[in-house]
Design a protein around this motif. Structure first.
Motif, short mmCIF file in Angstrom:
data_model
loop_
_atom_site.label_atom_id
_atom_site.label_comp_id
_atom_site.label_asym_id
_atom_site.label_seq_id
_atom_site.Cartn_x
_atom_site.Cartn_y
_atom_site.Cartn_z
N ALA A 1 32.66 -12.96 20.38
CA ALA A 1 32.01 -13.52 19.19
C ALA A 1 31.40 -14.89 19.50
CB ALA A 1 32.99 -13.63 18.04
N GLU B 1 21.82 -11.40 11.42
CA GLU B 1 22.85 -10.35 11.45
C GLU B 1 24.04 -10.76 12.33
OE1 GLU B 1 19.66 -6.64 10.90
OE2 GLU B 1 20.46 -7.11 12.89
N THR B 2 23.75 -11.45 13.45
CA THR B 2 24.81 -11.90 14.36
C THR B 2 25.68 -12.96 13.68
OG1 THR B 2 23.36 -11.45 16.25
CG2 THR B 2 25.27 -12.86 16.66
N GLU C 1 28.02 -11.30 11.21
CA GLU C 1 29.03 -10.46 11.87
C GLU C 1 30.05 -11.30 12.65
OE1 GLU C 1 31.36 -7.58 12.86
OE2 GLU C 1 29.61 -7.16 11.59
N ASP C 2 29.58 -12.33 13.35
CA ASP C 2 30.44 -13.02 14.32
C ASP C 2 30.72 -14.49 14.03
OD1 ASP C 2 31.00 -10.86 16.02
OD2 ASP C 2 29.09 -11.06 17.05
#
Length: 360
Positions: free
Chosen positions: A229, A208-209, A212-213
């Protein structure tokens, strides 16, 4: 089977944290030996020495000769024994860190691991890869425990070449999908037991990280700066992926990476760049939903990870060579046999071709 999760005793991450390293190390020993290669010594040696001077602690530094070999490990063990060093600090890339882990293990003293890049999830692991002095793979060395401390200076990592951070994301990308496969099959992990729910949660958070980033972090590092980030991706590449792979299990993606080492055209690629294509191939192998496959392809494209064999340096498809890759990936003892169904070389060969086509 017992559930087991393993991890470093302490994980420290932050901008310019290397300037405070002595304060963290003094809890482990009073007479440290730091090893780093010539480039890394020039880059951070002064910062590290200043930190120990401020704490009024001695510090010996030795130049790492570039190969994590038995000879190099023995050379540094002798130095540590003669000078009675009670903690080993490894600063730099994977081979330096693995050497520090091995020296500390044989010297029966704590080890502090200080990566200057975030290109793989190896720093947190209870494992070292040993090579011959000529640089050929020799053996895996498995330790009874993980490093005592991992220190990540995000300001230094943000200034490393962007391709290294992206390769780390490629390695981390496989963590969730291999963990998911391992959980379904019920096979033992590298920690020696069944995965815990917490290790599975870290593997999912890792994915998920990245989504997202990942792109935001790449843009920041391209400009030589850090950001929230970048901090999140360093943690994902190193800690979340490290605990995720070791305590949740490896499956097809890393086995396919190992198979790809048989392709000479791919030798220039970093570990994580090959693992990214291995992840795509694993998803095809398990007939994952097209939506999930597209998400992975879009992510890889957005940050510059290869999604097909042509992008990996293959000029034309040699089907005999691809069958060799598939044979290598399904060799006895490979992690692909942690998948929740029997996997044959023929199935991997098909999945490679389909993944290659989808990735174009």
């Amino acid at each position: 089977m017992d559930k087991i999760i393993i991890s470093p005793s302490k994980y420290v991450q932050g901008e310019n944290v290397l300037g405070a390293i002595a304060g963290y190390v003094k809890a482990l020993g009073e007479n440290p030996l730091a090893i780093a290669d010539e480039f890394v010594t020039g880059l951070v040696g002064g910062t590290v020495k200043n930190s120990f001077e401020k704490e009024e602690m001695p510090l010996a530094m030795d130049l790492f000769h570039g190969e994590c070999s038995r000879q190099e490990i023995d050379r540094i063990i002798d130095i540590a024994a003669t000078q009675k060093h009670d903690v080993i600090i490894g600063i730099g890339g994977g081979k330096t860190l693995d050497t520090a882990k091995a020296v500390a293990y044989y010297s029966k003293v704590p080890v502090v691991v200080v990566p200057t890049i975030a290109s793989t999830d190896a720093p947190t692991s209870a494992l070292a890869v040993i090579y011959t002095p000529e640089g050929e793979f020799s053996e895996y060395l498995l330790f009874p425990s993980n490093p005592n401390m991992v220190v990540m200076d995000s300001a230094i990592i943000a200034k490393a070449p962007v391709r290294l951070l992206v390769a780390g994301m490629g390695d981390a990308l496989s963590t969730y999908f291999e963990a998911r496969a391992n959980m379904t099959s019920g096979k033992a992990t590298m920690a020696g037991g069944a995965p815990t729910r917490s290790a599975q949660a870290l593997a999912k958070l890792c994915y998920e990280t990245l989504l997202e980033d990942g792109l935001k972090a790449k843009v920041a590092v391209e400009n030589g700066v850090s950001s929230k980030a970048v901090e999140n991706i360093i943690e994902a590449n190193t800690y979340l992926s490290g605990i995720g792979f070791e305590s949740s299990g490896l499956a097809a993606a890393h086995a396919i990476h190992n198979g790809l080492t048989k392709l000479e055209e791919c030798h220039h690629l970093y570990h994580g760049e090959k693992v990214a294509f291995g992840t795509l191939t694993q998803l095809v192998l398990e007939n994952a939903a097209m939506e999930e496959i597209n998400t992975v392809i879009d992510f890889c494209r957005s940050i510059g990870l290869p999604t097909n064999l042509f992008q990996m340096g293959v000029k034309e498809l040699n089907h005999d060579k691809l069958r060799e890759v598939a044979e290598g990936a399904t060799a006895e003892g490979e992690t692909i046999h942690n998948m929740p169904f029997p996997v044959t070389a023929e199935a991997v060969y098909s999945a490679i071709l389909i993944a290659h086509q989808l990735g174009q």
